[in-house]
Design a protein around this motif. Structure first.
Motif, PDB file in Angstrom:
ATOM      1  N   TYR A 135       0.832  -1.198   0.000  1.00  0.00           N
ATOM      2  CA  TYR A 135       0.000   0.000   0.000  1.00  0.00           C
ATOM      3  C   TYR A 135       0.867   1.248   0.000  1.00  0.00           C
ATOM      4  CZ  TYR A 135      -4.097  -2.842   0.927  1.00  0.00           C
ATOM      5  OH  TYR A 135      -5.101  -3.755   0.819  1.00  0.00           O
ATOM      6  N   ALA A 180       3.954   1.401  -1.118  1.00  0.00           N
ATOM      7  CA  ALA A 180       4.613   1.507  -2.424  1.00  0.00           C
ATOM      8  C   ALA A 180       3.724   2.285  -3.377  1.00  0.00           C
ATOM      9  CB  ALA A 180       4.893   0.118  -2.977  1.00  0.00           C
ATOM     10  N   ILE A 181       2.430   2.007  -3.328  1.00  0.00           N
ATOM     11  CA  ILE A 181       1.520   2.668  -4.258  1.00  0.00           C
ATOM     12  C   ILE A 181       1.323   4.138  -3.867  1.00  0.00           C
ATOM     13  CG2 ILE A 181      -0.812   2.603  -5.163  1.00  0.00           C
ATOM     14  CD1 ILE A 181      -0.587  -0.450  -4.917  1.00  0.00           C
ATOM     15  N   ALA A 182       1.350   4.422  -2.539  1.00  0.00           N
ATOM     16  CA  ALA A 182       1.263   5.824  -2.120  1.00  0.00           C
ATOM     17  C   ALA A 182       2.454   6.619  -2.654  1.00  0.00           C
ATOM     18  CB  ALA A 182       1.208   5.915  -0.600  1.00  0.00           C
ATOM     19  N   ALA A 239       2.017   7.439  -6.230  1.00  0.00           N
ATOM     20  CA  ALA A 239       1.187   8.638  -6.395  1.00  0.00           C
ATOM     21  C   ALA A 239       2.028   9.886  -6.169  1.00  0.00           C
ATOM     22  CB  ALA A 239       0.012   8.597  -5.426  1.00  0.00           C
ATOM     23  N   ALA A 240       2.918   9.861  -5.167  1.00  0.00           N
ATOM     24  CA  ALA A 240       3.785  11.010  -4.913  1.00  0.00           C
ATOM     25  C   ALA A 240       4.613  11.335  -6.142  1.00  0.00           C
ATOM     26  CB  ALA A 240       4.698  10.728  -3.724  1.00  0.00           C
TER      27      ALA A 240
END
Lengths: 297, 355
Positions: B130, B132-134, B137-138
């Motif tokens: 989770y 990694a996916i945040a 997005a950054a």
């Protein structure tokens, strides 16, 4: 307010969202079965689309045959990838597994650019009529077909997991690998099959997108758009993937509408899902339908 | 201090266990190594020197990522965006506030830390995938910000910046800038090594090894997870600022997700959770595309060249090599070059007995 434009964009959003949903489903399939996060999902679309394009243009095949051969090829590709690259990674920490799929993604993207060039190439036309009128709105035939194909795939997934023996075996493996194995399910076969199905379904989505926009490396961006969709729906929920895909598709287009009408910032279309992604992760980290894993020590 | 360590673990106190240099020889070798590097501008040509400078500033950023990924166990796929933020903010400070470059570089590091902490906030609640996916997005949000905020980054046109200067002396050639980068590398690597010897550093490792046990032992997970994001962004910012004042031009296109993945490749090849490994991996990753260039030049005109059209497809071959190297290292050498280096050292120490 330009209501016609909004309506058009909402319809586009549902169609594109359904495709996101299909790709997100194939992503969730791999994650559920083998706990591997596949960052190379977009490249599956790309490889499938290029393979079909190549068969259709080089050998002048009828579309049906080219499409079927592509699916068979992608099935073999998924299995081989799982056996050669992912099987040695069983038991490794999650960071390593994520990195392997990231490595695969850049490798195949560069390979495709090398083999087919960087420019988008148009698909040979498949349907005779270019667009049909639905509720007074001109919709391209390919889009309509893609919506139908998406719904068929989604229904197929539902049937597969509910009633077929292999689907049940997959659900059992996803639930508890050790118990599944002791009940006589071959976990290795389940892993390989989940990659095969995932590659095949992605290739279908790839061909559909390719027929509309032409085939190019931009296709693999679908693989990145899948992340907002699956996080929104919950990482391990097939239904969530479909709904997440639809929401992201709608969100993109509605954001595009607001951008073009009021904000004039430029590329809200591309970036809006990622803002939503951050917000979702903050307030509801397991998504709408995801299982919240409780750890016992 | 003796010159040799006996075979086996004979340490009797904590300070001996956590010392940076176990023997006087190892300390002297490092000092000698730095002294030899100081002579590099005298003997190397500009091309080799520019490679060394690249290894320097990328190595600093890679160490930051290694603290986040290798030591704290949190994956980030947005490191290039933080590297870019450091570059832009240093250039912004110099051109808008007339901050001397000497101060702008550390200040850019601080600004990037703040941004890293903001994007690290999801880390307080999330882990693994989770997160990694945040960070993914950054990466996209920051990239979009660079392209749009022309007051900050010059928009799509990019921004010009000034060379590093101190006491009226300007470091605008490769030969002189090399010393600036070298000084930063030494300082940042000593800081990194020492961080891992403190209570905070050990807390980070505890979070990686077993976060529940760490929490039970009284480690504040939220604090340390966010902190490690901050530290990693600080290193990325310093590296980026050094890059900005080396090229004296920063443009939006450079900080793509592929660059972020290259950073991850560096620390995987070097060895996750190894300070020196970060530098080794960076060197490998910088020299890999260059060596492919050399290989292509060597093969020019041969049958392989004609069959594969090497010179025109070099860009793709480089990308493929990066992907392939990451996969191969993870399958066959998951502990990276640093581990291999330890084995070589152990072999010589233990010779002729292998254990």
């Amino acid at each position: 307010m330009n209501w016609d434009l909004l309506f058009q964009l909402v319809v586009n959003g549902i169609i594109v969202g359904a495709l996101y949903g299909v790709v997100a489903m194939s992503f969730v399939l791999i994650y559920k079965a083998s706990q591997v996060v596949n960052f190379a999902q977009g490249e599956f679309l790309l490889i499938g689309a290029w393979a079909c394009w190549w068969l259709l243009t080089t050998y002048q095949m009828p579309f049906v045959w080219g499409f079927l051969i592509t699916l068979a090829f992608m099935m073999a590709f998924g299995v081989i990838l799982q056996i050669v690259v992912l099987r040695p990674m069983i038991g490794e920490p999650i960071i390593s597994v994520i990195m392997v799929t990231i490595g695969l993604s850049i490798f195949f993207q560069a390979l495709m650019k090398w083999m087919f060039g960087v420019f988008a190439k148009p698909f040979p036309p498949i349907f005779e009529t270019q667009s049909v009128s639905v509720f007074g709105l001109q919709v391209q035939t390919v889009y309509l077909m893609s919506l139908i194909i998406s719904v068929i795939i989604m229904a197929g997934f539902g049937y597969f997991f509910k009633f077929s023996k292999m689907g049940l075996a997959m659900r059992a493996t996803a639930f508890n690998q050790q118990v599944a194995q002791s009940l006589g399910i071959s976990v290795r076969n389940v892993f390989a099959l989940s990659w095969a199905i995932s590659a095949m379904v992605s290739a279908v989505a790839g061909v559909v997108v390719g027929t509309v926009n032409g085939v190019s490396s931009a296709l693999s961006f679908f693989g990145i758009k899948v992340f907002p969709a699956v996080i929104l729906g919950g990482l391990d929920s097939i239904v969530g993937a479909v709904i997440g895909g639809l929401i992201v598709g709608l969100l993109e287009n509605v954001a595009h509408f607001f951008d073009s009408q009021f904000l004039n910032w430029g590329n809200m279309y591309e970036i809006a899902p990622f803002y939503v992604l951050i917000i979702i992760l903050m307030i509801k980290p397991y998504g709408l339908f995801g299982t919240k894993d409780i750890e016992r020590v | 201090m003796t010159t040799l360590i006996p075979c086996g673990d004979f340490k009797t106190n904590y300070s001996a266990d956590t010392t940076i240099f176990p023997t006087a020889t190892s300390r002297n070798m490092v000092i000698l190594g730095i002294a030899v590097l100081c002579l590099a501008p005298l003997v190397m040509d500009r091309y080799l020197l520019s490679l060394l400078i690249q290894i320097g500033y990328l190595g600093i950023a890679a160490l930051g990522l290694n603290i986040l990924v290798g030591f704290t166990g949190q994956i980030s796929i947005g490191h290039a965006a933080f590297f870019g933020f450091g570059a832009f903010s240093s250039a912004w400070l110099v051109s808008n506030f007339n901050v001397p470059v000497f101060f702008a570089i550390p200040l850019a590091g601080v600004m990037t830390t703040a941004v890293g902490m903001v994007f690290g906030l999801p880390a307080a609640r999330l882990k693994g995938l989770y997160l990694a996916i945040a960070t993914l997005a950054a990466q996209f949000i920051l990239q979009d910000f660079f392209a749009r905020a022309s007051w900050f980054s010059g928009g799509v046109a990019g921004t010009l910046t000034e060379p590093f200067s101190i006491f009226g002396f300007t470091f605008d050639t490769d030969e002189s800038y090399f010393y600036v980068v070298l000084a930063y590398v030494v300082v940042m690597y000593i800081l990194g090594t020492n961080l891992m010897r403190t209570r905070d550093g050990r807390a980070l490792v505890a979070v990686r090894d077993h976060y529940l046990s760490a929490e039970m032992m009284g480690i504040n997970l939220t604090k340390y997870r966010t902190l490690s994001f901050g530290i990693s962004a600080f290193y990325a910012g310093i590296g980026g600022a050094l890059y900005a004042h080396y090229l004296q031009f920063v443009s939006v296109e450079g900080f793509t997700i592929l660059f972020s993945i290259q950073f991850l490749g560096m620390i995987i090849i070097g060895g996750l959770g190894s300070i020196m490994g970060s530098l080794m991996g960076t060197a490998f990753m910088v020299l890999l595309p260059e060596s492919m260039q050399w290989l292509t030049d060597a093969l020019a005109g041969s049958a392989i060249d004609r069959a594969l059209d090497l010179s025109n497809s070099l860009a793709f071959l480089r990308e493929m090599a990066i992907g392939a190297v990451i996969i191969l290292f993870l399958i066959f050498e998951p502990d990276g070059l640093a581990h291999r280096w330890h084995q070589v050292k152990a072999y010589w120490k233990l010779y002729p007995f292998s254990h």
